[in-house]
Design a protein around this motif. Structure first.
Motif, short mmCIF file in Angstrom:
data_model
loop_
_atom_site.label_atom_id
_atom_site.label_comp_id
_atom_site.label_asym_id
_atom_site.label_seq_id
_atom_site.Cartn_x
_atom_site.Cartn_y
_atom_site.Cartn_z
N LEU A 21 4.54 16.37 -15.44
CA LEU A 21 4.77 14.99 -15.03
C LEU A 21 3.61 14.04 -15.36
CD1 LEU A 21 6.48 15.57 -11.58
CD2 LEU A 21 7.56 14.97 -13.74
N VAL A 22 2.38 14.46 -15.07
CA VAL A 22 1.25 13.55 -15.19
C VAL A 22 0.83 13.37 -16.65
CG1 VAL A 22 -1.14 13.14 -14.52
CG2 VAL A 22 0.48 14.05 -12.87
N ALA A 25 3.19 11.07 -18.72
CA ALA A 25 3.12 9.67 -18.28
C ALA A 25 1.77 9.04 -18.64
CB ALA A 25 3.34 9.59 -16.77
N ILE A 106 -1.87 4.98 -13.89
CA ILE A 106 -0.77 5.95 -13.78
C ILE A 106 -1.29 7.30 -13.27
CG2 ILE A 106 1.00 7.19 -15.09
CD1 ILE A 106 1.74 4.37 -15.16
N SER A 107 -2.33 7.82 -13.90
CA SER A 107 -2.83 9.13 -13.49
C SER A 107 -3.50 9.05 -12.11
CB SER A 107 -3.78 9.70 -14.53
OG SER A 107 -4.86 8.83 -14.74
N ALA A 110 -0.65 8.95 -9.73
CA ALA A 110 0.02 10.25 -9.79
C ALA A 110 -0.77 11.32 -9.05
CB ALA A 110 0.25 10.67 -11.23
#
Length: 195
Positions: A21-22, A25, A106-107, A110
């Motif tokens: 997922l990470v 993204a 984002i990270s 996340a």
């Protein structure tokens, strides 16, 4: 044994979360933010460094419920302390994620959102697993609250007794050694072995 097995499983779940997922993204965000006049060409060494670091950190992140249970089980922290200081925990987690993740939101999000949810999960699971210990801590707190205020000792009120100084101090004479006799006399030459 359940904590040991769950810690191993949670570590691998964290690594899989980062990988599935990470990473997609975060790298999609990095590619999208590259200016059109430049071509995005990541260095393989840098990519592997970031991937390894994020995998390890996400694996450790998913250990938060186990760490929370262990902290409560050993009595280092009480459950009331954890629940009352949720805001401080959230700020601490945000600072930690800002330090270990790449500089993209984002990270960071996340990592931050699952960390906080895992912290809450750790509190919920510890309430279930450690019912008896938490009940004993609550009973102890009730007993302490019932102690009369006069029986409690305030450390600020404890003082050493003040002793008034009266007159000159009196010294007892000690046996004079040859060194003391030589020092106390008006002689210019100091003879140590002389009596």
């Amino acid at each position: 044994i359940p904590l040991l097995l769950s810690s191993i499983v949670l570590f691998y779940v964290g690594v899989a979360f980062a990988y599935l997922l990470v990473f997609p993204a975060a790298f999609h965000f990095l590619v999208r933010t590259t200016p059109e006049i430049a071509q995005y060409m990541p260095d393989i060494a840098s990519f592997l460094d970031v991937a390894t670091l994020l995998s390890f950190v996400f694996g450790l992140e998913f250990e938060i419920p186990v760490a929370t249970i262990l902290l409560l089980w050993t009595g280092i922290v009480r459950i009331n302390t954890l629940t009352q200081n949720r805001g401080y925990v959230l700020i601490g987690l945000a600072v930690f994620t800002a330090m270990v993740t790449p500089p993209d939101p984002i990270s960071m999000l996340a990592m931050l959102i699952p960390m906080y949810l895992l912290f809450e999960l750790g509190i919920i699971v510890s309430r279930i697993m450690l019912k008896d210990k938490i009940a004993a801590q609550a009973a102890e707190a009730v007993l302490i609250a019932q102690i009369p205020q006069t029986a409690r000792v305030n450390k600020k009120e404890l003082k050493a007794p003040e002793v008034a100084y009266q007159g000159e101090p009196k010294f007892e004479p000690i046996e004079k050694t040859s060194l003391q006799r030589a020092v106390n006399t008006d002689k210019d030459i100091l003879k140590v072995g002389d009596k």
